[in-house]
Design an enzyme around this catalytic site. Sequence first.
Site, PDB file in Angstrom:
ATOM      1  CG  HIS A  80      -1.985   0.978   1.295  1.00  0.00           C
ATOM      2  ND1 HIS A  80      -1.886   2.236   0.743  1.00  0.00           N
ATOM      3  CD2 HIS A  80      -3.223   0.932   1.836  1.00  0.00           C
ATOM      4  CE1 HIS A  80      -3.010   2.906   0.953  1.00  0.00           C
ATOM      5  NE2 HIS A  80      -3.835   2.132   1.611  1.00  0.00           N
ATOM      6  CB  CYS A  81       3.734   2.104   1.843  1.00  0.00           C
ATOM      7  SG  CYS A  81       2.645   1.911   3.262  1.00  0.00           S
ATOM      8  CB  ILE A  82       7.185   1.341  -1.746  1.00  0.00           C
ATOM      9  CG1 ILE A  82       7.615   0.947  -0.328  1.00  0.00           C
ATOM     10  CG2 ILE A  82       8.376   1.864  -2.536  1.00  0.00           C
ATOM     11  CD1 ILE A  82       8.215   2.026   0.505  1.00  0.00           C
TER      12      ILE A  82
END
Length: 396
Positions: free
Chosen positions: A252-254
Site C-alpha cells: 500500500h505504501c512504496i
Amino acid sequence: MRIAIIGQGYVGLTIAVGAAGAGHSVVGFDLNNDLITQLNAGHSHIEGISDADLADVIANKSYEASSDASVLAGSDVVVIAVPTPLDGQRNPDLSFVHAATDLISKHVKSPALIVNESTSYPGTLRNEIAVRIAGVDHLYASSPERVDPGNAQWGTKNTPRLIGGLTPAAVAKAKEFYGSFCDSIIEVSSPEVAEAAKIFENTFRQVNIALVNEFAQIADALGISGREVLDAAATKPYGFMPFSPGPGVGGHCIPVDPSYLAHVANQVGVPATFIKRANEVNLAMPAYVVKRVVAGNGGSIKGKKVLVIGVSYKSNVADTRETPAAAVVDLLREQGATVDWHDDLVGSWRGETTSPIAGADIAVVVTKHDGVDVAAIKACGYVFDCTGTIAGVDGI
Ligand SMILES: NC(=O)c1ccc[n+]([C@@H]2O[C@H](COP(=O)([O-])OP(=O)(O)OC[C@H]3O[C@@H](n4cnc5c(N)ncnc54)[C@H](O)[C@@H]3O)[C@@H](O)[C@H]2O)c1
C-alpha cells in the site's frame, strides 16, 4: 482515555491493540462487518497482531470492534486509519479519508483529539479533515503510521513517532496519548511537516529501489553480478545505504505514497522528476524479469509449465496489494507459457489457488517466505530468483 479508531486494517488494528494494551478503552470501528465479527471472535487478520494479543485485550474488556458508527460518540481521541489509494489516473483518492471525516462530523459532538494516521500529502489534516468538521472545538494532529508489516525488530512501541498538531494543545494531547504506548515521540512544527516526512521516507525507498533495479540491469549487461557489487559497495562504512533489486515494488505504501508527493509538487509547480522516473523503472521490472526468463530458456517459453513462487509483495506477509507478481504472471502467460503460482500464505488470489511446487519446467521466485521448500524449487528445470537468496541459479 476512550479511544475510537476508524479503520481496523494493518494500521488501525495495530494502534488499537497498542492503545488497549496501555490501558485505554478502545473501540475499533470498521465498515467491514465480516472483519468486525472475526475481530470480536479473537481472530486477527494481520501478521503483526497475534490472536493471543487480540484475545488478551478483548478478555480484559479494553478492546471491542464495531461497525456501528455511533460508538464514535464520546471519544477522547479519534484516530483515522483508512486507505489512501490512487485513482485510475494515479492521483490521490481521499474518498476514504473524507468518509471517515464525515462520520466524525456526524457522531463526535463533544471536543476530542482527532488524529490522522493515514498516509497523505502535506495539508491533508488542515484542508481535507479539519475544515470539513464544523461546529465542535476539536484538537487536530497528524501522526503518520510507520508500521512495517512483518518486521519483528521495529513495531509500534519502539519506532519513533512523529507528531504535528494544528495547535499546541493538540500536540500536548497527542503526546499524552501516543506517549502511553510509544517509547519515543518526536514533535515537529506542523502537521504538514509530519505528513511530508512520511511520504518523503517512502519516496526515498522508492527512488533508491528504482536505482538498484536499474543498476542490476546495467550490471547484468556488463556481465557482472549486481548483488556482488552492491555487497561490495555496502562495505563502505559511511555515505552508502544498501537497497536490494527485485521484481518491482508492492504494497500500500512504496508504489503509492510517492505519487501523493508528486501530486502536490505538480500543484506548486515543481516537477517531481525522480518520482516519475522511479515509478517507470519499478513498473518495468516485471517485463525485465520475463525478458530474462525467456532469454534463459533459449528465447521462448511457449508451452512451458511455469510456476511463480511467492505472489505477495514481500516475504512473510500475505498482502498482495500492488504486488509485482501480478504483472510477472500476466507477462509470462503472454509469452505462451502455462503459469501457476505457489504461495501458502496467500492461498487464493485473483480467482486462482496456490499450486504445489512440483513438476514445473521453470520456477520464477518473486517472493520467498520463510520455510518455502528451496530444494523443491531447485528441482524445477530452470530457476529465476528475484530475491537474491537462492545460490547457484539465474536471477537478479
Ligand atoms: N499497511 C502498511 O504497512 C502501512 C504503513 C504505514 C502507513 N499506512 C497507511 O495507513 C493507512 C491505512 O492503511 P492500511 O494498510 O491499514 O489499510 P487496510 O486496507 O489494511 O485497512 C483499512 C481499513 O479501513 C476500513 N475502512 C475504509 N473506509 C472506512 C470508513 N469510512 N470507516 C471505517 N472503516 C473504513 C477498511 O474496511 C479496512 O478494513 C493508509 O493511508 C496507508 O497508506 C499503511
